[in-house]
Design an enzyme around this catalytic site. Sequence first.
Site, PDB file in Angstrom:
ATOM      1  N   PRO A  79      -5.404  -2.721   4.927  1.00  0.00           N
ATOM      2  CA  PRO A  79      -4.224  -2.686   4.051  1.00  0.00           C
ATOM      3  C   PRO A  79      -4.495  -2.351   2.582  1.00  0.00           C
ATOM      4  O   PRO A  79      -4.427  -3.211   1.704  1.00  0.00           O
ATOM      5  CB  PRO A  79      -3.647  -4.092   4.213  1.00  0.00           C
ATOM      6  CG  PRO A  79      -4.840  -4.939   4.500  1.00  0.00           C
ATOM      7  CD  PRO A  79      -5.754  -4.081   5.325  1.00  0.00           C
ATOM      8  N   CYS A  80      -4.744  -1.080   2.316  1.00  0.00           N
ATOM      9  CA  CYS A  80      -5.022  -0.639   0.951  1.00  0.00           C
ATOM     10  C   CYS A  80      -3.829  -0.863   0.021  1.00  0.00           C
ATOM     11  O   CYS A  80      -4.007  -0.931  -1.197  1.00  0.00           O
ATOM     12  CB  CYS A  80      -5.479   0.809   0.935  1.00  0.00           C
ATOM     13  SG  CYS A  80      -4.439   1.947   1.841  1.00  0.00           S
ATOM     14  N   HIS A  81      -2.632  -1.019   0.575  1.00  0.00           N
ATOM     15  CA  HIS A  81      -1.477  -1.305  -0.276  1.00  0.00           C
ATOM     16  C   HIS A  81      -1.591  -2.687  -0.933  1.00  0.00           C
ATOM     17  O   HIS A  81      -0.901  -2.971  -1.898  1.00  0.00           O
ATOM     18  CB  HIS A  81      -0.167  -1.192   0.518  1.00  0.00           C
ATOM     19  CG  HIS A  81      -0.055  -2.154   1.656  1.00  0.00           C
ATOM     20  ND1 HIS A  81      -0.649  -1.921   2.881  1.00  0.00           N
ATOM     21  CD2 HIS A  81       0.574  -3.352   1.752  1.00  0.00           C
ATOM     22  CE1 HIS A  81      -0.384  -2.944   3.687  1.00  0.00           C
ATOM     23  NE2 HIS A  81       0.352  -3.822   3.025  1.00  0.00           N
TER      24      HIS A  81
END
Length: 166
Positions: A131-133
Amino acid sequence: MVNLEVISKEAQIFKSTFSSPVGPWNLLWSEEGIVRITSAENVGFCTLSEDIPDWLDRAWAEFWSGSKVNVTFCTYREPPLFTARVYDVVYSIPFGSTLSYAEVASLAGNARASRAVGTIMRNNPWALFVPCHRVIGSDGSMRGYGGPKGIELKRALLDYERKNKS
């Protein structure tokens, strides 16, 4: 920890489009696992599949319910050690939580590599599941995010997670 598997360039790749609370996503997958996740972009090198494997359906539902997704992430070559460490750190960020690029860099073993973390996140093939967000600026600001809606999509994902956090 991210479960990575190197696959051959000859592996058959399939594409399935999934709906979500923040819009459609394309998931590229092989028999071995997830190859790429993108926000509703056209990807032409794979076979569109209506026969979605149970493990992929389950992983999609798990993500949106806030559970840790346990799948194999496929890559065509082994990532460098620091990149693999960054993936592990980001994979471990809980649903609805965030870390800064500097915090990720420090946890991955190089406190001065926050810009490198940004580059790794920009090239993250498994958005959502790695989850780079959930990686934001040290001042709490939204810094870049891929896909057609960029930062707007990043903000929508974080808002969704915060509202649906267990």
